[in-house]
Structures are given as C-alpha cells and as structure tokens.
Design an enzyme around this catalytic site. Structure first.
Site: not given
Ligand SMILES: Cc1ncc(C[n+]2csc(CCOP(=O)(O)OP(=O)(O)O)c2C)c(N)n1
Ligand SMILES: [Mg+2]
Length: 810
Positions: A532, A554, A557-558, A599
């Site tokens: 990321e 994506q 959360d990331y 998620h």
C-alpha cells in the site's frame, strides 16, 4: 579546440581530456566539496550561537555527491534526504546563499525557493509549479522532489518518479507531454542513510522497483551509524548491499545492478556512477550504489556530539578517512595541485562561504529590523498619548535589546502594547491595530498559505456540470456506473493511469475497471504487489511528473499501511514547498460497513487529522463517486475517494453524461427536507438515516437529512448551519469511533458555521462503538449505528424537548 567548459557535472574520461582540463575539473570539484564543508562547519556554529534553531549537514559525504552530480542529466529527478547539499551545489539545483537562507528560516520564496523557510535546513526542492498553477518544463530542468525529514519516507515517491520514465518510454500515446520527459530517458536518483534502510518503506520500495524494472538509482550513504546506533544493531551482517545480493539480476531474470564503492575514493566513485547510471538509463534497470566508509566529521546533527558514542579509534579512523582529506591527498600525489595551491584554494573558499553566510543573515535580519523599527515607532507614538507610557517604553526597550530578534518579537511587542492600553481610546492605538492586522495577513501568507496548491487549476474551480438522464436511462449496478465513468475518462485523457492490487487483469475486486486493461493496455491499468505505501508513492511520483494517476487501496482498512506516505509526504507537499510542487494524485478506496474487523473500517477521524492537504470525498453512492472522479480528474490537487463497500451491486440510473458531469467539492446536499431536526451523515450510514427518516415520519417526526458529500472541504455554503436555523436540533451520524469524524463535523457546524446559536437542545453524535465491529451481521448491528439506533436517538431528543408530545419509548 574550443575551451572545455568546466563544471562539476562535467564528465571526464582520461582519453578525451587533456591533463590540464582534467585538473581543472578535479580542482573545481574539490572547491565545491570544500565550500560545502565550510557551509556545514559554519552552519553548525550558527546553530550553536543561536542564530538558527537546528542544523543537519552533509559533511563527510561530499565526494560521492560530486560523482553523483556528474551522472545527473537534464530531466532527471532526485528524491533524497538531508545530507545532499554537495550534490545540490555541484548541480546548481541549490547554492550556498539558499542553503543559509533556509538555515535561518527565511520565508521569502526568492531566498529559499525550496521551502520558503518552512523546512529545516538541507531539505531541498525545485519549484515546478508556476504561479498560475501550470507546470514548469521538467524535461529541461534538473528536478528535485521536496525532501521530508522522516528517514525513508521519501522512498515510495522515488518509485513513482522512476516509474514515470517507464511509462513515458513505453506508452507512445504520451509523446504529446513533452515538458515532462525526453522519451523516458530520465533517471530517478534516490539517496538514503544506511540506518534508514532498516525501514520497511525502504524494503518495500526496493522490491517494487525490481519487479517494475524502473530507472531508479539508489545511493546509500553508509557512515556505519544512525545517530548513535551502530550498523551492528541496524543491519544484518552490518552490510546492506551484502544482504541485498539476491536482488542482483542474472541472465534471464529481472533485478538490480548492485555497486559498492568507498566514499573517500574520488576516482572509483566517478567511475562507478558513470557505469551505474549508464545501465540504469539505457536499460531501465534499477541500480544500487552502496557507498561505504563515509564519515560524520561533526557528528549527526546539532542536537548532540558523537564523542558520546563513538570510540576513540573510530573517531581517529574518521579523521583519516574524511573524504576531503583523502581527495586532497590524492590530488597532491597525482600532481593535480600543490600543497600551496590547495591551501590557497581553501583559504579563498573559507572567506567566500563566510561572506555568503553573512549576506544571507543580513537579508533576513534587514527585513526583521524594518518591522521592529515600524512597531517600535508605533508603540512610542501610543506611549506619548497613553497613561501607561512608561510601560510601553519598556516594551520598546526590551524589543530593541533582543539579540537576533525574529518577526515574532516585533509582533508580540505590538500585541503586548495593545493589552497594556486596552482601556484607553487613543488614535495612535488604532494605528498600531491597523499595522498588526496588516502584518497578520502577511504572516498568514508566509507561514500558513498553500495547504493546497490553490490555483486556477484547483478542483474547486472545475465548472459544475449537472448529471443528465435520458428518459430511458439504464438501471445498472453501482460498479457498472463507475466502470462507465472510468472508461469515458480513460478515452478522453491519455495521461490517466490506474493501478493497485487486483486492479489490472480482473479490473479490481469489485469490477470497477473490468475490461479496461484489455481496452487501454497494462501500461494504463495495472496490477501491483500487496504494498500500500508504495502504491501511494507510485502514484505520487507519477502525479509529480504530469500524469493523472488513480492509485487504488483495496479496502479502507489498509489505507493505514499507507498513512505515512499520505500524511507525511503527499498531504504536506504543497505546504512544505509553499505551492512550488504538486501531486494531483487520486486515491481510490472502498470502506465503511461490510463484515469483520478489517473489512468495515471507517476511520475518518484518523484520515481527517492525518491528511489535511487532501480533499476527502465520501460519496453516498457510485453516481456521486463518478461525479467526484470527473471533478478531480480535471483538477490538480490530491484527493481521497472512499466508495461505499456495500454499494457496488445496488442499482443506480446511468447519467447520459457519465464521463462529464461533475460533483463540486464542498457542496452539501439536502436529501430530505424536514423541520424537526437536522441529521448530518455521509457514506454508508446515509442509507440507514434515510430508512430511519421513513420510520420517524410514521411517528410524526420529520428530519432533514444532509449529505456533506466531502468532509474536506466541508459544506462551504453552510447548508448545515442554515438547516439548523429552521430545526434548532442537530444529530451527526457516522460509523467512526466516538469523537472521530462526527466530532469534526460538530466543530465545523457549531463553530465554523456558528450553528451553536441556533440550537435549542444539546447536539448529539451517533458514531460506532469504540471497538472495531465484530464479524457477522449481528456484529455489525450491535457495534455500528443501525436504523433502530437512529430512530431511537432522534426520538429521545424530541422526547427531551417535548415529553408530552413524545412520551418515553422505554
Ligand atoms: C521515521 C523517522 N524515524 C526516526 C527519525 C529520527 N532520525 C533522524 S536522522 C536519524 C538517523 C538516520 O541515520 P542514517 O539513515 O544512517 O542517516 P545518517 O544521518 O547517518 O546519514 C534518525 C533516527 C526520523 N527523522 N524519521
Ligand atoms: Mg548513517
């Protein structure tokens, strides 16, 4: 024969040059290195005597940088750290005068073009945004991306700067962008300290560049220390190039060319850089140049001395292996110059640097003294009329006695004088007020301007085009709406690219880019590794070099994995260069409620606090998201767009102008009118609030539902504050933790929009619970705001105001 032009960047090859010319180049190199050393020595003294706040310098690293400068060409880029002053002087990207102006924090762009006094010393940058927001010609410049102080933080951006060359070389459709590239032949030079290679960002970048095969040349300045921590505690085997050997390319593999060379060996350094950069530039192979045996003659920085942690033996070794000492020795042994000539050169250089330093100091001191003179005169005028004349005169005497005063002292004296005379009505006092007000405007500009590039090209100036619907407009899945939007934009603008995990071949996990890689090639729509931070860095570098990237994370959360790059580098870019650099990167992600601890995140408080300098877009559906992309792709400022994870399969009507209509940033929309309460929400919770509104209507309560659409900027037309004037009650609903995004919204409405004055009951927030949501539908129901929660909270607020009309529910 024409006379050879001698500059530090002159290459030399013994066979092409006469000995006389060769000598001139070497002597000139030494002079630059020696002047740079003087700048370090004087710079440190200036800090220790209080004229500057902090100093970090490139002493002990001079000679390698002279060699690097020889390999640096017009159109090339550098992204590095705080030791590179010699490289800057050798290439002419910066000079001694600017070096000292920055040390003294001179806020004049003309004096410190890199940061206008905003950055610590040795934080370099070229200006490539013109005053009107247009791009300077990068293909004809030597380019330097603005440094940051976080060690290793610049590495992800370096990847993007190098990747741009690959796209410019391989994608023939980009040939029209001549001001950004000369057929992709530019190299992106990176520099980093040995200790900082312990950072994850270094390894992530290193691997990604090996995969992408981009023209990136990383130099590691290895002085065996990172402040006090020795190599044995930093690096496995105490040797970074040794452990990176697995990256060496072999027949039939991708990878790196790796070089190792000693930092005091001028000849070997020049040869190594010539060879390394040649292969990097021609073949688009990343290279690593590990420069060992460097020293720190003055220790790490002005915050401490290295005698505390280096052994006597090490200090003695450093004295002997000081790169300038070694270069001087070699020059005398090789009959390039005599001892006397070297002594004379050094004496002249010392004097010269001292003069430049004084000029730089006087430039700023002169300005400040004028302000001190002005405020003193004004205060003295007030003193002549005031009953507090003596006190005021003391203020002036104190101000005049301040050693090395700053602007702060002048302004602070003026403010103190106002306090002393607060009860007096004096005409001269008003003059002082006027002066302070005028200075406030100037100081705001000096110290607080350009969080965004803020020019005519800003997305805030993109014309508003409404969505248009045909009578028989198709109902499509949300993902298909986005797909149509991206397709249109990729067709329209060849400089748009998109990439991320699973974005290429399958067109992202929710199919927004489905089919588009086949249509537009993998140079424009591509997959990346799971990385990321460098996805953002890749985008940032491309954006700085004139492309329009959409970098996809994506899931929201990331985004936390990329927060360092987003916060430290991207969000601060315009501010830290006072508008001299920009990176109009669009970060695309999806978030809010779905299922599970990683998620269903909605950390807007974190984002809003960490990323001022990005527009933060929270579209409620994919049509609004498409309109925001249309706006952002026509503007030149960075932004984050958070799509609703649970919205890709919901049906929406397809506008006939899907690639053209724009959603303006900062424009709140009233989704439902009502007179009883203003409910503000965004993203996925809006659907819940709208359902709750139906329920509440059955109970005789009409709420007004407002979608701000973007959290930064927030509701620039005061729609929320206006609504409060009618309803006098406020509820903010979101999915963030308590005190996160909802607290931000409250501050905007109550304070900025003066909503406080319209309230007749306590304003409330309805956020998620303090933990992350557990997996499963029940987990979601019991930890995120539900329709029932909204109904009950609204009802309880109505009940509190009028218990007769709205009796207790429980
Ligand atoms: C992310 C981050 N962590 C820590 C620091 C504090 N810090 C500044 S310089 C430095 C040492 C860096 O050592 P090295 O990379 O070897 O570079 P050198 O100064 O030795 O040239 C540290 C720990 C920082 N600036 N950024
Ligand atoms: Mg080091």
């Amino acid at each position: 024969m024409p006379e050879t032009i001698i500059s530090a960047t002159s290459k030399f090859s013994a066979s092409e040059l006469s000995f006389e010319d060769f000598k001139k180049i070497v002597i000139n190199d030494y002079r630059i290195g020696f002047e740079s050393r003087q700048a370090s020595l004087i710079g440190r003294r200036e800090v220790l005597t209080g004229k500057a706040k902090f100093g970090i310098f490139g002493d002990g690293k001079e000679v390698a940088q002279l060699a690097m400068a020889k390999a640096f060409r017009t159109g090339d880029w550098r992204a590095g750290y705080y030791r590179d002053q010699t490289f800057m002087f050798a290439t002419g990207i910066s000079n001694l005068k600017e070096f000292f102006a920055q040390l003294y924090a001179n806020p004049d762009i003309e004096k410190d073009p890199a940061s206008a006094g905003r950055q610590m010393n040795c934080h370099f940058a070229t200006r490539f945004v013109n005053a009107d927001g247009t791009w300077a010609n990068q293909a004809e410049s030597l380019n330097c991306a603005a440094d940051i102080s976080t060690t290793g933080g610049h590495m992800p951006r370096l990847l993007g700067l190098a990747y741009a060359s690959k796209l410019y070389r391989q994608n023939k459709e980009l040939e029209y962008l001549k001001q950004f590239s000369v057929n992709g032949n530019e190299v992106a030079f990176g520099t980093i300290g040995n200790g900082s290679t312990s950072e994850g960002l270094f390894f992530e970048t290193f691997n990604a560049a090996g995969v992408l095969q981009v023209p990136m040349a990383i130099s590691i300045w290895d002085d065996a220390y990172a402040i006090s921590v020795p190599a044995s505690l930093q690096t496995t085997k105490e040797d970074i190039s040794e452990i990176l050997k697995g990256f060496q390319r072999e027949d039939g593999t991708n990878g790196y060319e790796i070089f190792k060379v000693r930092g005091w060996d001028y000849v070997a350094l020049c040869e190594t850089y010539e060879k390394a950069i040649d292969v990097c530039r021609r073949e688009h192979v990343p290279v690593l140049i590990h420069v060992t045996e460097m020293t720190q003659p003055q220790g790490h920085s002005t915050s401490g001395s290295h005698e505390r942690y280096k052994s006597k033996e090490r200090l003695a070794w450093e004295n002997e292996h000081d790169c300038l000492v070694q270069m001087r020795k070699w020059m005398i042994e090789s009959a390039i110059a005599t001892e006397e000539e070297m002594d004379a050169l050094e004496a002249t250089a010392k004097k010269y640097v001292r003069e430049i330093q004084r000029e730089a100091w006087n430039d700023l001191a002169g300005e400040i003294n004028k302000e001190i003179g002005a405020v003193s005169a004004l205060i003295e005028q007030v003193a002549a009329q005031s009953q507090n004349g003596a006190k005021l005169k003391d203020v002036v005497s104190e101000l005049k006695a301040t050693v090395d005063p700053g602007r702060k002292d002048a302004i602070s004296a003026g403010r103190k004088a106002l306090r002393i005379t607060v009860k007096e009505k004096l005409s001269t006092r008003q003059e002082l007020v006027n002066w302070l007000n005028a200075e406030r405007v100037k100081n705001d500009e000096r110290f607080s301007s350009k969080l965004f590039t803020d020019t005519a090209a800003s997305p805030l100036n993109v014309p508003i085009i409404e969505a248009v619907y045909d009578d028989d407009a198709k109902m499509l899945d949300g993902r298909e709406i986005l797909n149509a939007c991206f397709d249109n934009n990729f067709e329209r603008d060849k400089s748009i690219v998109a990439f991320g995990e699973d974005v290429g071949a399958i067109g992202d996990v929710n199919q927004g880019f489905a089919g588009l890689q086949n249509k537009y090639s993998d140079l424009r729509i591509s997959d990346t590794g799971i990385r990321e931070a460098t996805i953002i860095g890749q985008g940032m570098g491309l954006a700085m070099r004139g492309l329009k990237p959409i970098a996809e994370i994506q899931y929201l959360d990331y985004l936390i994995y990329a927060t360092t790059v987003l916060s430290d580098d991207l969000a601060s870019l315009s501010y830290r260069t006072r508008g001299g650099q920009k990176a109009p990167l669009i970060v695309r992600t999806r978030g809010h409620r779905l299922e599970g601890i990683w998620h269903s995140g909605s950390p807007l408080g974190l984002i809003l606090n960490a990323m001022r300098g990005l527009h933060i877009c929270v579209p409620r559906d994919m049509t609004q998201a498409a309109g925001m992309y249309n706006t952002l792709l026509r503007g030149d400022e960075p932004a984050l767009v958070i799509e609703c994870l649970n919205g890709y399969r919901l049906k929406e009507r397809l506008p006939s102008n899907i690639g053209e209509f724009t959603v303006p940033l900062g424009k709140a929309e009233v989704l439902r009118e009502g007179a009883d309460m203003t409910v503000v929400s965004y993203g996925s919770t809006l659907r819940i609030v709208m359902e709750a509104a139906e329920e509440l209507e059955k109970m005789g309560i009409n709420i007004e539902v407002i979608d701000p659409q973007t959290l930064y900027p927030f509701d620039t037309e005061n729609v929320c504050g206006g609504s409060l004037k009618k309803t006098n009650k406020l509820l903010v609903v979101d999915e963030d933790m308590p005190g996160g995004g909802s607290a931000y919204i409250l501050q905007k409405i109550l304070e900025t929009q003066n909503g406080y004055y319209s309230l007749d009951s306590q304003p409330k927030t309805l956020p998620a619970r303090e933990h992350r949501p557990p997996y499963g539908t029940d987990g979601d129901y019991f930890s995120k705001p539900s329709m029932d929660d909204v109904v009950e909270l609204v009802y309880s607020m109505m009940n509190e105001a009028n218990p007769t009309k709205y009796p207790d529910l429980y």
